[in-house]
Design a protein around this motif. Structure first.
Motif, short mmCIF file in Angstrom:
data_model
loop_
_atom_site.label_atom_id
_atom_site.label_comp_id
_atom_site.label_asym_id
_atom_site.label_seq_id
_atom_site.Cartn_x
_atom_site.Cartn_y
_atom_site.Cartn_z
N ASN A 153 -5.45 -1.91 10.22
CA ASN A 153 -6.80 -1.69 9.71
C ASN A 153 -6.88 -1.74 8.18
O ASN A 153 -7.91 -1.49 7.60
N GLY A 154 -5.74 -2.04 7.53
CA GLY A 154 -5.69 -2.15 6.08
C GLY A 154 -5.31 -0.85 5.37
O GLY A 154 -5.09 -0.85 4.16
N GLN A 155 -5.27 0.25 6.12
CA GLN A 155 -4.88 1.53 5.51
C GLN A 155 -3.45 1.45 5.01
O GLN A 155 -2.59 0.84 5.64
N ARG A 156 -3.21 2.07 3.87
CA ARG A 156 -1.89 2.09 3.27
C ARG A 156 -1.40 3.52 3.17
O ARG A 156 -2.16 4.39 2.73
N LEU A 157 -0.17 3.75 3.58
CA LEU A 157 0.44 5.07 3.46
C LEU A 157 1.76 4.92 2.74
O LEU A 157 2.60 4.09 3.11
N ARG A 158 1.96 5.71 1.71
CA ARG A 158 3.23 5.73 1.00
C ARG A 158 4.28 6.30 1.96
O ARG A 158 4.03 7.30 2.64
N VAL A 159 5.45 5.68 2.00
CA VAL A 159 6.51 6.08 2.92
C VAL A 159 7.59 6.84 2.15
O VAL A 159 8.01 6.43 1.06
N TYR A 160 8.02 7.96 2.73
CA TYR A 160 9.07 8.79 2.15
C TYR A 160 10.10 9.09 3.22
O TYR A 160 9.75 9.30 4.38
N VAL A 161 11.35 9.10 2.83
CA VAL A 161 12.40 9.56 3.72
C VAL A 161 12.70 10.99 3.29
O VAL A 161 12.99 11.26 2.13
#
Length: 166
Positions: A111-119
């Protein structure tokens, strides 16, 4: 335990389109395990043989843990980053499997949503909600964040293992 790595070769000519597809995925995700590659590429074994033989990827491993394939265009995993890099590879594979993708350290959904990814750990200090991949239990994240346990990524599709903290 030290990360063991194949000997680096000078890259040669790559003529296999299948191997190139695997390489593009490995470059976009900064590497992945064989099992994560198997989710997306039924021909991954042959592609890895070609890529390793032509010097485009390196096999990295810790005794008793999953084998991780790192493209030459990315830094090699260290003892401190090995688990995190394997976890990111799993997330990248699960994202592609559901029609999304990992762009750098951002999950870009259909849907175009962006989420920053963290480990995690360490717990991020950012206030914007993101997507955390938990590699250890007992971590507390802020409200509004999404998280997935890396063990669940290995077994289930992404939408079956993502949890939102309310």
């Amino acid at each position: 335990m030290t990360v063991l790595v194949d000997q680096v070769k000078k890259p040669g000519l790559l003529t296999s389109t299948r191997a190139e597809k695997v390489l593009r995925f490995l470059e976009s995700s900064a590497g992945a395990s064989e099992d994560a590659l198997a989710l997306l590429f039924p021909f991954y074994r042959q592609a890895l043989r070609i890529l390793r033989g032509s010097g485009y990827v390196l096999r990295c491993w810790k005794p008793g843990q999953e084998v991780y394939w790192c493209p030459l265009t990315k830094p090699l995993p260290t003892d401190d980053t090995y688990e995190a890099r394997c976890a990111l590879g799993w997330l990248a594979a699960r994202l592609v499997e559901c029609g999304a993708e990992l762009q750098g350290r951002e999950a870009v959904l259909k849907n175009g949503q962006r989420l920053r990814v963290y480990v995690v750990p360490p717990v991020p200090i950012e206030k914007e909600p993101g997507l955390a991949i938990l590699i250890k239990k007992g971590v507390v994240l802020p409200k509004g964040w999404f998280y997935v346990n890396v063990q669940n990524l290995r077994k289930a599709k992404l939408m079956d293992c993502v949890i939102r903290i309310d």
